[in-house]
Design an enzyme around this catalytic site. Structure first.
Site, PDB file in Angstrom:
ATOM      1  N   ASP A 127       0.940  -1.030   0.192  1.00  0.00           N
ATOM      2  CA  ASP A 127      -0.062   0.008  -0.085  1.00  0.00           C
ATOM      3  C   ASP A 127       0.914   1.368   0.086  1.00  0.00           C
ATOM      4  O   ASP A 127       0.391   2.421  -0.256  1.00  0.00           O
ATOM      5  CB  ASP A 127      -0.898  -0.130   1.191  1.00  0.00           C
ATOM      6  CG  ASP A 127      -0.351   0.029   2.438  1.00  0.00           C
ATOM      7  OD1 ASP A 127       1.078  -0.130   2.769  1.00  0.00           O
ATOM      8  OD2 ASP A 127      -0.966   0.047   3.614  1.00  0.00           O
ATOM      9  N   GLU A 128       2.020   0.945   0.305  1.00  0.00           N
ATOM     10  CA  GLU A 128       3.117   2.162   0.435  1.00  0.00           C
ATOM     11  C   GLU A 128       3.260   2.842  -0.844  1.00  0.00           C
ATOM     12  O   GLU A 128       3.720   4.286  -0.874  1.00  0.00           O
ATOM     13  CB  GLU A 128       4.261   1.955   1.289  1.00  0.00           C
ATOM     14  CG  GLU A 128       3.789   1.524   2.544  1.00  0.00           C
ATOM     15  CD  GLU A 128       5.080   1.375   3.543  1.00  0.00           C
ATOM     16  OE1 GLU A 128       5.962   2.158   3.587  1.00  0.00           O
ATOM     17  OE2 GLU A 128       5.227   0.378   4.390  1.00  0.00           O
ATOM     18  N   TYR A 151      12.161   3.374   0.079  1.00  0.00           N
ATOM     19  CA  TYR A 151      11.564   1.935   0.279  1.00  0.00           C
ATOM     20  C   TYR A 151      10.315   1.947  -0.716  1.00  0.00           C
ATOM     21  O   TYR A 151      10.141   1.193  -1.914  1.00  0.00           O
ATOM     22  CB  TYR A 151      11.330   1.469   1.359  1.00  0.00           C
ATOM     23  CG  TYR A 151      10.244   0.387   1.392  1.00  0.00           C
ATOM     24  CD1 TYR A 151      10.605  -0.820   0.888  1.00  0.00           C
ATOM     25  CD2 TYR A 151       8.786   0.571   1.895  1.00  0.00           C
ATOM     26  CE1 TYR A 151       9.513  -2.111   0.827  1.00  0.00           C
ATOM     27  CE2 TYR A 151       8.019  -0.548   1.746  1.00  0.00           C
ATOM     28  CZ  TYR A 151       8.416  -1.719   1.662  1.00  0.00           C
ATOM     29  OH  TYR A 151       7.441  -2.617   1.468  1.00  0.00           O
ATOM     30  N   LYS A 155       9.542   0.258  -4.457  1.00  0.00           N
ATOM     31  CA  LYS A 155       8.394  -0.764  -4.913  1.00  0.00           C
ATOM     32  C   LYS A 155       7.519  -0.285  -5.848  1.00  0.00           C
ATOM     33  O   LYS A 155       6.923  -0.998  -6.383  1.00  0.00           O
ATOM     34  CB  LYS A 155       7.662  -1.049  -3.438  1.00  0.00           C
ATOM     35  CG  LYS A 155       8.425  -1.749  -2.437  1.00  0.00           C
ATOM     36  CD  LYS A 155       8.641  -3.234  -2.439  1.00  0.00           C
ATOM     37  CE  LYS A 155       7.372  -4.012  -2.639  1.00  0.00           C
ATOM     38  NZ  LYS A 155       7.735  -5.418  -2.933  1.00  0.00           N
TER      39      LYS A 155
END
Ligand code: NAD
Ligand code: TYD
Length: 339
Positions: A127-128, A151, A155
């Protein structure tokens, strides 16, 4: 059916492998894991002797290594791709390993899977990648990606490379984006295992900023079942959000753990905020629920109880991590405030 799982010695990957071996009798698993600091052979101690399981120490950035593996152990029917550098705070220290594994490694893996005609590639995203929410609203699958940490940016890069493989080559790719997981075997640099193990060790809990950042927590086995559901029944080229509809501020998480563990409020020590700290994550998981019939099964209360119990009864597992090389990271990250 033969499946390559990447990152199977990590937190979610080890639960996934154990679950598949237990529930899918006709599946063989090849675990590709480089055994970084986050991987742990003992996470899968109970399945090493299973003839349907094998582990290869290999980085997903090693193209010749992957090609030999896919050639020697093929045909491979599916790839479930979880291997990643996964901790936001480490990515703030240096993003380079994140770009190498999460971006470059994913692209290499997609290309190798395509070359060896793997029927389905499940990319495990997060979800990030959506960035952050204010007090209201939810992330949907069509929310624009707007990542804020090295990060989450790495992703998002891998997530879009998975999409590109479908759009460009028609490769059968499905993408899942899940909210924060918790449960047994989670590395103690993440919020819940850090607090639980510090609590068991009589150490304080470093709470970032005002403690009102919100995450949507999901018990790890619910995530694993969702991954299997998407592998089996998801549509190629589609993205599926996975979430627990269980939003909690970090302070609420800490307070619930305090009552589960019989500790006092004084265990919480407010510390400097994380750089670029996302305020709130909340998932709209209607699509996977309505189209594939997946629902979370483990409540927050049950899940936390199981988690605290597990850390209580597996001291050797986390003490060996905490007294190993992780100790240097811990001192570096929290030393000046906690001394
Ligand atoms: P983890 O850090 O516990 O495990 C990662 C595993 O990948 C480790 O076993 C490590 O050895 C392996 N690995 C790292 N680099 C590698 C490389 N170059 N080649 C091969 N193996 C390598 O991570 P996790 O929490 O289990 O997360 C697994 C996946 O799920 C990640 O892709 C993560 O982004 C995603 N995800 C995690 C969460 C969460 O809350 N933990 C939520 C949503 C999505
Ligand atoms: P984390 O477990 O690192 O997951 P993520 O950053 O991927 O959501 O952190 C969860 C939340 O807890 C996040 O808002 C940051 C916060 N946090 C603390 O307050 N203290 C800590 O020591 C850690 C590791 C996290």
């Amino acid at each position: 059916m033969r499946i390559v799982v990447t990152g199977g010695l990590g937190f979610i990957g080890s639960h996934l492998i154990r679950w598949i071996l237990e529930h899918q009798a006709a599946v063989e698993i090849i675990n590709v894991d480089a055994l970084t600091y986050a991987g742990n052979l003992s996470n899968l101690d109970d399945v090493v002797d299973d003839p349907r399981y094998q582990w290869h120490r290999l980085s997903i950035t090693d193209r010749p290594g992957l090609e030999s593996l896919f050639r020697d152990h093929g045909p491979i029917d599916a790839v479930m791709h979880l291997a990643a550098e996964s901790h936001v705070d480490r990515s703030i220290q240096s993003g380079v390993p994140f770009v190498e594994t999460n971006v470059l490694g994913t692209q290499i893996l997609l290309e190798v899977a395509r070359a060896f005609r793997v029927s389905r590639f499940l990319h495990v995203s997060t979800d990030e990648v959506y960035g952050t929410l204010g007090e209201s609203g939810y992330f949907r699958e069509d929310t624009p990606l707007s990542p804020n940490s090295p990060y989450s940016a790495s992703k998002a890069g891998s997530d879009l490379l998975a999409r590109a493989a479908f759009e460009t080559y028609g490769q059968d790719v499905v993408v899942t984006r899940c909210s924060n997981n918790y449960g047994p075997y989670q590395f103690p640099e993440k919020l819940i295992p850090l607090f639980v193990t510090n609590g068991l060790d009589g150490e304080p809990w470093p709470l970032y900023g005002d403690g009102h950042n919100v995450r949507d927590w999901l018990y790890v086995e619910d995530h694993v079942r969702a991954l299997w559901t998407v592998l089996e029944r998801g549509h190629a080229g589609e993205v599926y959000n996975i979430g627990g509809s269980n939003e909690r501020s970090n302070r609420e998480v800490a307070n619930t753990l305090i009552s589960h563990m019989g500790l006092s409020q004084s265990v919480i020590v407010p510390v400097k905020d994380r750089l670029g700290h996302d305020r709130r994550y909340a998932m709209d998981a209607t699509k996977i629920q309505k189209t594939l019939g997946w629902h979370p099964e483990v409540s927050w209360e049950q899940g936390l109880e199981l988690t605290v119990q597990w850390y209580r009864s597996h001291r050797t597992w986390w003490q060996s991590i905490k007294s190993g090389t992780y100790k240097d990271y811990y001192r570096d990250q929290y030393g000046s405030v906690l001394d």
